[in-house]
Structures are given as C-alpha cells and as structure tokens.
Motif scaffolding. Structure first.
Motif, mmCIF file in Angstrom:
data_model
loop_
_atom_site.group_PDB
_atom_site.id
_atom_site.type_symbol
_atom_site.label_atom_id
_atom_site.label_comp_id
_atom_site.label_asym_id
_atom_site.label_seq_id
_atom_site.Cartn_x
_atom_site.Cartn_y
_atom_site.Cartn_z
ATOM 1 N N ASP A 118 -14.090 -13.784 -17.628
ATOM 2 C CA ASP A 118 -14.982 -13.016 -18.412
ATOM 3 C C ASP A 118 -15.353 -13.942 -19.800
ATOM 4 O O ASP A 118 -14.679 -14.692 -20.158
ATOM 5 C CB ASP A 118 -14.354 -11.530 -18.929
ATOM 6 N N ALA A 119 -16.644 -13.983 -19.904
ATOM 7 C CA ALA A 119 -16.955 -14.854 -21.372
ATOM 8 C C ALA A 119 -17.681 -13.808 -22.083
ATOM 9 O O ALA A 119 -18.127 -12.943 -21.690
ATOM 10 C CB ALA A 119 -17.868 -15.806 -21.037
ATOM 11 N N PHE B 204 -12.286 -16.987 -23.010
ATOM 12 C CA PHE B 204 -12.554 -16.540 -21.850
ATOM 13 C C PHE B 204 -11.437 -15.503 -21.482
ATOM 14 O O PHE B 204 -10.392 -15.553 -22.104
ATOM 15 C CB PHE B 204 -12.562 -17.631 -20.639
ATOM 16 N N TRP B 205 -11.493 -14.766 -20.413
ATOM 17 C CA TRP B 205 -10.504 -13.711 -20.146
ATOM 18 C C TRP B 205 -10.385 -13.776 -18.663
ATOM 19 O O TRP B 205 -11.688 -13.547 -17.870
ATOM 20 C CB TRP B 205 -10.878 -12.222 -20.626
ATOM 21 N N LYS B 206 -9.155 -13.922 -18.172
ATOM 22 C CA LYS B 206 -9.170 -14.361 -16.681
ATOM 23 C C LYS B 206 -8.384 -13.262 -15.593
ATOM 24 O O LYS B 206 -7.449 -12.670 -16.027
ATOM 25 C CB LYS B 206 -8.357 -15.705 -16.367
ATOM 26 N N LEU C 148 -13.505 -6.889 -24.287
ATOM 27 C CA LEU C 148 -13.508 -8.006 -23.208
ATOM 28 C C LEU C 148 -12.112 -7.897 -22.528
ATOM 29 O O LEU C 148 -11.246 -7.385 -23.048
ATOM 30 C CB LEU C 148 -13.417 -9.268 -24.068
ATOM 31 N N GLY C 149 -12.244 -8.649 -21.394
ATOM 32 C CA GLY C 149 -10.796 -8.739 -20.618
ATOM 33 C C GLY C 149 -10.219 -7.544 -20.268
ATOM 34 O O GLY C 149 -10.928 -6.452 -19.817
ATOM 35 N N ARG C 150 -9.044 -7.515 -20.162
ATOM 36 C CA ARG C 150 -8.083 -6.257 -19.699
ATOM 37 C C ARG C 150 -8.454 -4.934 -20.623
ATOM 38 O O ARG C 150 -8.349 -3.835 -19.920
ATOM 39 C CB ARG C 150 -6.552 -6.624 -19.665
ATOM 40 N N ARG D 43 -11.535 -3.887 -20.987
ATOM 41 C CA ARG D 43 -12.263 -2.997 -20.198
ATOM 42 C C ARG D 43 -11.775 -2.165 -19.121
ATOM 43 O O ARG D 43 -12.443 -1.151 -18.839
ATOM 44 C CB ARG D 43 -13.605 -4.035 -19.902
ATOM 45 N N ARG E 297 -17.377 -1.229 -21.024
ATOM 46 C CA ARG E 297 -17.357 -2.587 -21.323
ATOM 47 C C ARG E 297 -18.170 -2.800 -22.748
ATOM 48 O O ARG E 297 -17.941 -3.555 -23.307
ATOM 49 C CB ARG E 297 -18.001 -3.442 -20.311
ATOM 50 N N PRO F 216 -8.860 -9.598 -26.630
ATOM 51 C CA PRO F 216 -7.346 -9.876 -25.932
ATOM 52 C C PRO F 216 -7.044 -11.344 -26.152
ATOM 53 O O PRO F 216 -8.060 -12.143 -26.267
ATOM 54 C CB PRO F 216 -7.220 -9.357 -24.508
ATOM 55 N N PRO F 217 -5.681 -11.885 -26.111
ATOM 56 C CA PRO F 217 -5.533 -13.205 -25.988
ATOM 57 C C PRO F 217 -6.675 -14.078 -25.137
ATOM 58 O O PRO F 217 -6.587 -13.664 -23.901
ATOM 59 C CB PRO F 217 -3.975 -13.381 -25.671
ATOM 60 N N MET F 218 -7.069 -15.108 -25.401
ATOM 61 C CA MET F 218 -7.860 -15.978 -24.724
ATOM 62 C C MET F 218 -7.359 -16.789 -23.959
ATOM 63 O O MET F 218 -6.364 -17.675 -24.259
ATOM 64 C CB MET F 218 -9.063 -16.542 -25.681
ATOM 65 N N SER F 219 -8.058 -17.418 -22.900
ATOM 66 C CA SER F 219 -7.537 -18.358 -21.999
ATOM 67 C C SER F 219 -8.322 -18.908 -21.253
ATOM 68 O O SER F 219 -9.062 -18.376 -20.281
ATOM 69 C CB SER F 219 -6.169 -18.079 -21.180
ATOM 70 N N GLY F 220 -8.976 -20.168 -21.551
ATOM 71 C CA GLY F 220 -9.630 -20.966 -20.435
ATOM 72 C C GLY F 220 -9.160 -21.923 -19.539
ATOM 73 O O GLY F 220 -7.958 -21.711 -19.459
#
Lengths: 152, 81
Positions: A51-52, A122-124, B7-9, B11, B17, B76-80
């Motif tokens: 998710d971006a 980003f959220w993975k 964003l992320g979890r 949603r 969303r 939430p905490p971000m991670s690329g």
C-alpha cells in the motif's frame, strides 16, 4: 527524476544497464534489487501487496535521496519502488548508485536501503494459505538503520 | 469537511480506507475521539505504538487545529523494500 514509485513490474537488469550506460566519469556503480520471497518466517506467501500513499510516499523517498547525496560522494542515484500486488520472484525495489570510487557507491546504496526498509511510506501485506498478515519493520531493520546515526 | 485516510492494517481494522467527515472536527484529537466513539477497535489501533498522523501529507506530532478541507491520514509503522 531519480525516484520512481510505480505499480508496473520492472526488469532490474535493464534498469542497471541503462543506469550504467555512457558513464565514463564513474568508476563505480552499485545496485541492489529486493525480491519478493515465496516463504517468510516459515509461512508460504502467494502474494505480497504494498500500500502506498500517493503524494506522500514519493516526496519521502526523494528526501532520502537528498540526504544520501549530501552524505556520500555520489554522482548519481536511481530508486525504483513498486506498490500494488507483487508475486514471489518479482522485484520490489531497485537502488543504483554511481560514484567516482566504490566506497561511496556501496555505502550510499546500503544507506538508502536501510532508510527505505524502516521509513519508506509503504505498508506490506502478505497473503498465503495461512491467511493475511501485515508486515512491519523487524528489530534488525531498525538496528541496521541506526548504524548511520553514529557518524551523522 | 475533513477527509480521513487509513493506511496499512488500519484499513482492515476499520473496514474502510477513506471517508469524509462533515462538519470538520476542530482538532486532530477531536477527530480521534469521534473515530474512537464510533469504533473502539479502530480507536485502539490509532493509539497503538508507532502510529503517526499526517495532516495534508505532512506528519504532525501532538494535537493541532484542523481546517475544513484538510486531509488527515493515519500511518502505521512504514516499511519499504
């Protein structure tokens, strides 16, 4: 533009060839490609979804690039990051750096990946036979990113 | 009107969303209170470790006044990579 956030799949080899072409003033090009795995932590993964936040994600990565350029003797950099659904074996992220000498190129690529892993917006989510799970940075990721604080 | 993005979890916790809230809450804490009254699980998730708020795509710390038309995102905490 040296930061690209896209949903389309990319060919890391082709990106590296284009990035390196005609670079007579660079003695060193380093690249990193992050690939989606089919097993993480012992659990099978069918799809990884990133998710971006459009309009927020790109400037945040551009800021990392600016800091990397200020910090290392880098001549050029390219960052490509995918979002949306990604299949195992496909590339998620590509970072290439060019410098006159190898040390700056290695370190800048390492630095950028540590920042991307812990701070890129980003959220993975992994989906597999066991269901869905959201992936957040692991403690070793934060420890890796902290290495760069010592000398800043 | 205030536009709220999850964003992320978050949603998955909320089951949505993006939504618009009218009239616009006066402050970020008022928005949090409103969302928490409607959905306690979401309220708990928003207060969770590492969850940040961005107002008009800039991360904010603490409480701030909101203006009509603002876009608030909870991250939430971000991670690329």
């Amino acid at each position: 533009m040296t930061v690209r956030v896209q949903t389309e799949a990319f060919d890391a080899g082709a990106l590296l060839s284009r990035f390196s072409a005609g670079r007579t003033g660079s003695g060193a090009v380093v690249s990193f490609t992050g690939i989606a795995r089919d097993v993480t932590g012992g659990a099978a993964v069918a799809t990884l979804e990133l998710d971006a936040y459009p309009g927020f994600t790109e400037p945040a990565i551009e800021a990392m690039e600016t800091e990397a350029r200020a910090r290392f003797e880098m001549q050029d950099v390219l960052i490509v990051h995918r979002h949306g659904p990604i299949q195992p074996g496909e590339a998620i992220v590509f970072v290439a750096t060019a410098a006159e000498h190898r040390r700056a190129a290695f370190e800048a690529a390492d630095y950028l990946m540590d920042r991307l892993k812990t701070e890129a917006p980003f959220w993975k989510k992994e989906t597999g036979p066991d269901g869905e799970r959201w992936i957040e940075p692991r403690e070793p990721d934060y420890q890796d990113a902290k290495r760069w604080n010592r000398t800043s | 009107m205030t536009k709220v993005l999850l964003l992320g979890r978050l949603r998955d916790v909320a089951g949505w969303r993006e939504r618009s809230i009218d009239p616009a809450p006066a402050t970020l804490s008022a928005l949090r209170d409103l969302l928490t009254r409607e959905d306690a699980a979401l309220g708990e998730a928003l207060a969770g470790r590492g969850v940040q708020a961005a107002v008009n795509k800039a991360v904010t710390r603490g409480d701030i006044a909101l203006n009509p038309g603002d876009e608030i995102a909870f991250l939430p905490p971000m991670s690329g990579g």
